[in-house]
Structures are given as structure tokens and as C-alpha cells.
Design an enzyme around this catalytic site. Structure first.
Site, PDB file in Angstrom:
ATOM      1  N   LYS A  13      -5.672 -52.774  83.808  1.00 42.34           N
ATOM      2  CA  LYS A  13      -4.721 -53.086  84.885  1.00 42.34           C
ATOM      3  C   LYS A  13      -5.414 -53.646  86.118  1.00 42.34           C
ATOM      4  CE  LYS A  13      -2.729 -49.231  86.040  1.00 42.34           C
ATOM      5  NZ  LYS A  13      -3.469 -48.226  85.604  1.00 42.34           N
ATOM      6  N   ARG A  88       4.108 -44.309  89.496  1.00 38.11           N
ATOM      7  CA  ARG A  88       3.579 -43.620  88.319  1.00 38.11           C
ATOM      8  C   ARG A  88       4.526 -42.517  87.846  1.00 38.11           C
ATOM      9  NH1 ARG A  88      -2.085 -44.826  89.459  1.00 38.11           N
ATOM     10  NH2 ARG A  88      -3.551 -43.967  87.978  1.00 38.11           N
ATOM     11  N   ARG A 127     -17.286 -47.970  81.895  1.00 41.25           N
ATOM     12  CA  ARG A 127     -16.781 -48.638  83.104  1.00 41.25           C
ATOM     13  C   ARG A 127     -17.643 -48.342  84.334  1.00 41.25           C
ATOM     14  NH1 ARG A 127     -10.618 -48.429  85.138  1.00 41.25           N
ATOM     15  NH2 ARG A 127     -10.959 -46.319  85.861  1.00 41.25           N
ATOM     16  N   ARG A 160     -17.032 -43.884  88.300  1.00 37.89           N
ATOM     17  CA  ARG A 160     -16.095 -43.036  89.016  1.00 37.89           C
ATOM     18  C   ARG A 160     -16.149 -41.608  88.497  1.00 37.89           C
ATOM     19  NH1 ARG A 160     -10.524 -46.327  89.006  1.00 37.89           N
ATOM     20  NH2 ARG A 160      -9.849 -44.258  88.409  1.00 37.89           N
ATOM     21  N   ARG A 171      -5.966 -37.685  82.109  1.00 40.72           N
ATOM     22  CA  ARG A 171      -5.219 -38.774  82.759  1.00 40.72           C
ATOM     23  C   ARG A 171      -4.304 -39.480  81.743  1.00 40.72           C
ATOM     24  NH1 ARG A 171      -9.861 -42.123  85.035  1.00 40.72           N
ATOM     25  NH2 ARG A 171      -8.257 -43.486  85.876  1.00 40.72           N
TER      26      ARG A 171
HETATM   27  P1  AMP Z   1      -6.236 -45.373  89.538  1.00 43.30           P
HETATM   28  O1  AMP Z   1      -7.372 -46.110  90.145  1.00 43.30           O
HETATM   29  O2  AMP Z   1      -4.933 -46.124  89.632  1.00 43.30           O
HETATM   30  O3  AMP Z   1      -6.526 -44.893  88.131  1.00 43.30           O
HETATM   31  O4  AMP Z   1      -6.007 -44.053  90.434  1.00 43.30           O
HETATM   32  C1  AMP Z   1      -7.028 -43.088  90.588  1.00 43.30           C
HETATM   33  C2  AMP Z   1      -6.418 -41.746  90.944  1.00 43.30           C
HETATM   34  O5  AMP Z   1      -5.698 -41.852  92.184  1.00 43.30           O
HETATM   35  C3  AMP Z   1      -5.405 -41.229  89.939  1.00 43.30           C
HETATM   36  O6  AMP Z   1      -6.004 -40.525  88.849  1.00 43.30           O
HETATM   37  C4  AMP Z   1      -4.576 -40.293  90.818  1.00 43.30           C
HETATM   38  O7  AMP Z   1      -5.249 -39.075  91.081  1.00 43.30           O
HETATM   39  C5  AMP Z   1      -4.504 -41.075  92.125  1.00 43.30           C
HETATM   40  N1  AMP Z   1      -3.349 -41.991  92.156  1.00 43.30           N
HETATM   41  C6  AMP Z   1      -3.377 -43.359  92.224  1.00 43.30           C
HETATM   42  N2  AMP Z   1      -2.149 -43.871  92.245  1.00 43.30           N
HETATM   43  C7  AMP Z   1      -1.301 -42.811  92.186  1.00 43.30           C
HETATM   44  C8  AMP Z   1       0.104 -42.675  92.148  1.00 43.30           C
HETATM   45  N3  AMP Z   1       0.911 -43.745  92.165  1.00 43.30           N
HETATM   46  N4  AMP Z   1       0.624 -41.411  92.101  1.00 43.30           N
HETATM   47  C9  AMP Z   1      -0.159 -40.325  92.096  1.00 43.30           C
HETATM   48  N5  AMP Z   1      -1.502 -40.375  92.087  1.00 43.30           N
HETATM   49  C10 AMP Z   1      -2.072 -41.605  92.141  1.00 43.30           C
END
Ligand code: AMP
Length: 216
Positions: A13, A88, A127, A160, A171
Site C-alpha cells: 500500500k 481501518r 522490509r 520498524r 496485525r
Molecule cells: P501502517 O504504517 O499503516 O501499517 O500503521 C502503523 C501502525 O499505526 C498500525 O499498526 C496502527 O497501530 C497505527 N495506525 C495507523 N493507521 C491507523 C488507523 N487508521 N487506525 C488505527 N491505528 C492506525
């Protein structure tokens, strides 16, 4: 174009959103990036979000909804955008709706990137990210020109904390439990197009661009 890119963590994404944003001139709104920056700066929102993020849980809806609403309340709010990692949950989708409606910004497409879970676990363990500008790399699929360094700014790449296998599996479970519910929600509005998320970056990009075309 105003679109949402939906897909499990590690579906590519972020990479695709970045390309779409650069090539189609869309603002890239990535809640994960906004949250990581808030965490790095130690803001109140960042401190609140940190334990959820590090353990692979979702940050509470109110906190993320407020952050996104803020982006659309500003004078320089984007009119063309790609939402990456938001919404989400159904509660987030319900909160986004009136925020966009108030600005007369209707969603035009929801792209769902399809990748199976085992491939994701394999992908995420390779990654690496530039801590400076969040550019993602992958040791085999998308390696940096110079090993371990960002192509743009030469900063040493980092992994990360939420990319460990156990956290990735948590996740993924969350994605299946919470985020997949959004697909029927947006399908009812006629917005959803599913795209095969396997293969090289340019092929996936081509499929997404095709899926953005109006239905004939
Ligand atoms: P990502 O980079 O999109 O995978 O986001 C990393 C982390 O940020 C996720 O595992 C969540 O802990 C938090 N996060 C990001 N976007 C959201 C969202 N829309 N709702 C809740 N938590 C989020």
C-alpha cells in the site's frame, strides 16, 4: 481523483500510494506515517499512540479520526488525495464520511490490494524504511542501490519495531477482523475495485491505474 487504498499490512500500500501521489499529483495521507512522526516528536497524540503501534494494535478510533479531520479542516486541505491506512474500522469510515461531505469531497474509488497472508509474512521480514522520509525498501523485491542506505538521502535504513513475525501476524488478524468489513461497506456504494497485489511494483501500479478508470 479521491481514493482509499485498502489492503493488509505489507500489501505494498505505502509503495503504491507514494507512486500514485507522485505521478497523479494526489496528496498522500498515511495515518501510519502521521502517527510515527507524532511518536518521534513526542507529541501528546504520539505518546498516546506509541504502545498500541509498537504492539501491532490499532490506535483508538477517536485519536486517528481527529488527526484526519484536522487535515481536511485546514485551509490548505487537499482536494485530490489518496488515503493510505485509513479508514481501518467501520467506525473510522463512519467518521470520515461527514468530514468529506462537509468539504464536498466525495470518494471516487476504493482500491483493495489482494495478497495472501503467508506472502505478507515473507515480505515484511525483508522490509526496511528510510527513517528520514519513510521511503520503503525490500531486501529482495525493491533493494536500495547502496545496501542499507536510502537512495534519496543516503540515511541508513531501519526496520520498524512492528515488523517482527509475531507482530505481523497480530496485525494481519486485525486486518481480517476489523478492516475487511470496510469492503462490503464501500462495495455497496459502488466504489470497490479489487487488484492483485502480487508481482513487481510497476505491474501492480499498472493494474491500479486501470482500476481507477471509470466503469465502461
Ligand atoms: P501502517 O504504517 O499503516 O501499517 O500503521 C502503523 C501502525 O499505526 C498500525 O499498526 C496502527 O497501530 C497505527 N495506525 C495507523 N493507521 C491507523 C488507523 N487508521 N487506525 C488505527 N491505528 C492506525
Amino acid at each position: 481523483m479521491r481514493l482509499i487504498l485498502l489492503g493488509p499490512p505489507g500489501s505494498g500500500k505505502g509503495t503504491q500510494a507514494k507512486l500514485l501521489s507522485e505521478r497523479l499529483g494526489l496528496a498522500h495521507i498515511a495515518t501510519g506515517d502521521i502517527l510515527r512522526e507524532a511518536k518521534r516528536l513526542g507529541t501528546p497524540a504520539g505518546r498516546k499512540a506509541a504502545p498500541f503501534m509498537d504492539s501491532g494494535q490499532l490506535v483508538p478510533d477517536d485519536l486517528v479520526n481527529e488527526m484526519v479531520a484536522d487535515v481536511f479542516r485546514r485551509d490548505d486541505r487537499p482536494e485530490k488525495f489518496i488515503l493510505d491506512g485509513y479508514p481501518r474500522t467501520l467506525a473510522q469510515a463512519a467518521a470520515l464520511d461527514p468530514v468529506l461531505r462537509q468539504q464536498f469531497l466525495n470518494l471516487e474509488r476504493v482500491i483493495v490490494l489482494k495478497v495472501d497472508d503467508e506472502e505478507i509474512v515473507r515480505r515484511l521480514s525483508g522490509r526496511w524504511i528510510c527513517p528520514q522520509d519513510q521511503t520503503p525498501y525490500h531486501t529482495t523485491n525493491n533493494p536500495p542501490r547502496q545496501p542499507g542506505r536510502c537512495d534519496v538521502c543516503q540515511t541508513p535504513l531501519v526496520q520498524r519495531p512492528d515488523d517482527t513475525e509475531a507482530t505481523v501476524r497480530r496485525r494481519l488478524k486485525l486486518f481480517h477482523e476489523s478492516t475487511e468489513e470496510l469492503i462490503p461497506f464501500y462495495r455497496e456504494q459502488g466504489l470497490v475495485r479489487e487488484v492483485n497485489g502480487s508481482g513487481d511494483i510497476e505491474s501492480i501500479y499498472g493494474r491500479i491505474v486501470q482500476a481507477l478508470q471509470p466503469a465502461s
